[in-house]
Structure formats: C-alpha cells, structure tokens
Motif scaffolding. Structure first.
Motif, PDB file in Angstrom:
ATOM      1  N   GLY A 173      74.637  16.752  72.181  1.00 49.82           N
ATOM      2  CA  GLY A 173      75.121  16.339  70.890  1.00 49.82           C
ATOM      3  C   GLY A 173      75.354  17.961  69.820  1.00 49.82           C
ATOM      4  O   GLY A 173      76.135  17.579  68.902  1.00 49.82           O
ATOM      5  N   GLU A 174      73.924  18.301  70.214  1.00 45.24           N
ATOM      6  CA  GLU A 174      74.170  19.780  70.035  1.00 45.24           C
ATOM      7  C   GLU A 174      75.379  20.616  69.743  1.00 45.24           C
ATOM      8  O   GLU A 174      75.968  21.231  69.119  1.00 45.24           O
ATOM      9  CB  GLU A 174      72.399  20.200  70.280  1.00 45.24           C
ATOM     10  N   ASP A 175      75.775  20.772  71.127  1.00 46.96           N
ATOM     11  CA  ASP A 175      76.995  21.698  71.151  1.00 46.96           C
ATOM     12  C   ASP A 175      78.210  20.797  71.311  1.00 46.96           C
ATOM     13  O   ASP A 175      78.765  22.055  70.201  1.00 46.96           O
ATOM     14  CB  ASP A 175      76.719  21.616  73.070  1.00 46.96           C
ATOM     15  N   GLU A 176      78.367  20.329  71.043  1.00 44.82           N
ATOM     16  CA  GLU A 176      79.238  19.547  70.472  1.00 44.82           C
ATOM     17  C   GLU A 176      79.432  18.954  69.048  1.00 44.82           C
ATOM     18  O   GLU A 176      80.317  19.849  68.215  1.00 44.82           O
ATOM     19  CB  GLU A 176      79.409  17.593  70.599  1.00 44.82           C
ATOM     20  N   MET A 177      78.313  19.188  68.604  1.00 38.37           N
ATOM     21  CA  MET A 177      78.368  19.470  66.744  1.00 38.37           C
ATOM     22  C   MET A 177      78.936  21.262  66.537  1.00 38.37           C
ATOM     23  O   MET A 177      79.177  21.751  65.023  1.00 38.37           O
ATOM     24  CB  MET A 177      76.850  19.582  66.368  1.00 38.37           C
ATOM     25  N   GLY A 178      78.141  21.844  66.903  1.00 37.65           N
ATOM     26  CA  GLY A 178      78.739  23.695  67.033  1.00 37.65           C
ATOM     27  C   GLY A 178      80.183  23.565  67.328  1.00 37.65           C
ATOM     28  O   GLY A 178      80.529  24.101  66.256  1.00 37.65           O
ATOM     29  N   LEU A 179      80.761  23.093  68.004  1.00 35.55           N
ATOM     30  CA  LEU A 179      82.552  23.012  68.662  1.00 35.55           C
ATOM     31  C   LEU A 179      83.491  22.444  67.432  1.00 35.55           C
ATOM     32  O   LEU A 179      84.062  23.078  66.903  1.00 35.55           O
ATOM     33  CB  LEU A 179      82.480  22.310  69.753  1.00 35.55           C
ATOM     34  N   ALA A 180      82.564  21.052  66.649  1.00 37.05           N
ATOM     35  CA  ALA A 180      83.629  20.933  65.897  1.00 37.05           C
ATOM     36  C   ALA A 180      82.970  22.011  64.250  1.00 37.05           C
ATOM     37  O   ALA A 180      84.230  21.576  63.789  1.00 37.05           O
ATOM     38  CB  ALA A 180      82.236  19.607  65.571  1.00 37.05           C
ATOM     39  N   VAL A 181      82.323  21.730  63.988  1.00 37.84           N
ATOM     40  CA  VAL A 181      81.748  22.505  63.300  1.00 37.84           C
ATOM     41  C   VAL A 181      82.682  23.913  63.604  1.00 37.84           C
ATOM     42  O   VAL A 181      84.267  24.303  62.100  1.00 37.84           O
ATOM     43  CB  VAL A 181      80.233  23.852  62.822  1.00 37.84           C
ATOM     44  N   ILE A 182      82.798  25.104  64.313  1.00 42.42           N
ATOM     45  CA  ILE A 182      83.782  25.983  64.602  1.00 42.42           C
ATOM     46  C   ILE A 182      85.588  25.157  64.290  1.00 42.42           C
ATOM     47  O   ILE A 182      86.240  25.882  63.764  1.00 42.42           O
ATOM     48  CB  ILE A 182      83.311  26.553  66.130  1.00 42.42           C
ATOM     49  N   SER A 183      85.899  24.080  64.959  1.00 39.38           N
ATOM     50  CA  SER A 183      87.175  23.486  64.641  1.00 39.38           C
ATOM     51  C   SER A 183      87.292  22.655  63.287  1.00 39.38           C
ATOM     52  O   SER A 183      88.662  23.574  63.223  1.00 39.38           O
ATOM     53  CB  SER A 183      87.984  22.146  65.502  1.00 39.38           C
ATOM     54  N   GLY A 184      86.929  22.857  62.576  1.00 37.33           N
ATOM     55  CA  GLY A 184      86.829  22.437  60.847  1.00 37.33           C
ATOM     56  C   GLY A 184      87.024  24.047  60.633  1.00 37.33           C
ATOM     57  O   GLY A 184      87.633  24.156  58.898  1.00 37.33           O
ATOM     58  N   LEU A 185      86.402  24.983  61.057  1.00 37.16           N
ATOM     59  CA  LEU A 185      86.673  26.931  60.291  1.00 37.16           C
ATOM     60  C   LEU A 185      87.672  27.399  60.223  1.00 37.16           C
ATOM     61  O   LEU A 185      88.220  27.747  60.182  1.00 37.16           O
ATOM     62  CB  LEU A 185      85.309  27.252  60.858  1.00 37.16           C
ATOM     63  N   VAL A 186      88.222  26.927  61.895  1.00 39.68           N
ATOM     64  CA  VAL A 186      88.879  27.795  62.461  1.00 39.68           C
ATOM     65  C   VAL A 186      90.172  26.925  62.948  1.00 39.68           C
ATOM     66  O   VAL A 186      90.180  25.597  63.609  1.00 39.68           O
ATOM     67  CB  VAL A 186      88.512  28.282  63.972  1.00 39.68           C
TER      68      VAL A 186
END
Length: 146
Positions: free
Chosen positions: A106-119
């Motif tokens: 969940g923590e790993d997926e959250m970081g990737l979701a944040v990145i995808s939302g920014l870039v």
C-alpha cells in the motif's frame, strides 16, 4: 543533450538534496516555473521510495538520479538496485505484493499514485537488478539573443 548524475546513500536525509538539485537543473533546462513544485514533489516521492526499497532489502548501493535536458523535454530517472523477484520466485519467508514488489504494498502504491498525479509522462520499470522511475516534463526553449 546535457545530463547531470547524482548518487546518494540510501538515507532519508539525502532526499531533500536530490529535490533541490532536481529543481535547480529543471529551472536551468527551461521547465516552467509553475511546474517546479511538481518536479520537487515527484522527485522527493521517487527518491523516498528508492531509499525505502534499498533499506527494506538490505541494499547498500547508492540511489541513482539522472537529470537529462533534451531540446524539448527534461527527464529525471530515479533508479534503485532493490531486486524484484517473480511472485513464485521469492526466498522462503520473504513477503511481497503483486509482481514481487516488497511489502508494504500500500505504501509503495501510494508513492507511485502521487507521482502519477504530479507527472503526465511517467514510466516505471522493475526487475531482478532493481527499478527505475522515469519522469518527463516539456521545456520552453530560451529566447535567442539578437
């Protein structure tokens, strides 16, 4: 094409330095000022993820950051050397999420979701020798002086 490479020990205190360097190089490359906060945040997330993967997998190699300035775009690659095994290929007792990603998933997926939302343009790859997050932003060419 100009590239700046940064390598740092997998320690959380070095993530701030990576963010500052990324923002400075992005500004020089012509990334729009309004986007620089997104660059900082995305690099921070990607580097924090790489540091966490190194620490949880006992990897002593440095985290790699490559900042590349092309004619019309600026890219950042954050690389780690944390191995990702195939789901059926794990060592006995090792935990892992889908695709062999380490827990906590969940923590790993959250970081990737944040990145995808920014870039808008992001690519994530992972394998036995580690992973790379590649993020790309458009640049505005500097005006030519007469």
């Amino acid at each position: 094409m100009a590239t700046v490479e940064l390598r740092f020990s997998a320690l959380p205190e070095h993530v701030r330095t990576a963010r500052l360097v990324a923002a400075a190089v992005a500004r020089r490359a012509g990334v729009d000022e309004a986007v620089l906060d997104e660059v900082r945040l995305a690099v921070g997330e990607a580097c924090t993820r790489a540091v966490g993967l190194h620490q949880s997998n006992g990897v002593s190699a440095p985290v790699r950051v490559a900042l590349t300035e092309d004619e019309k775009q600026f890219s950042i690659e954050v690389g780690d050397e944390a191995p990702r095994a195939a789901p059926g290929d794990r060592a006995p007792g090792a935990q892992g999420g889908e695709g062999g990603e380490p827990e906590p998933e969940g923590e790993d997926e959250m970081g990737l979701a944040v990145i995808s939302g920014l870039v808008d343009d992001v690519e994530v790859t992972a394998g036995e020798s580690g992973g790379v997050i590649r993020m790309t932003w458009p640049t505005t060419p500097a005006p030519l002086l007469p």
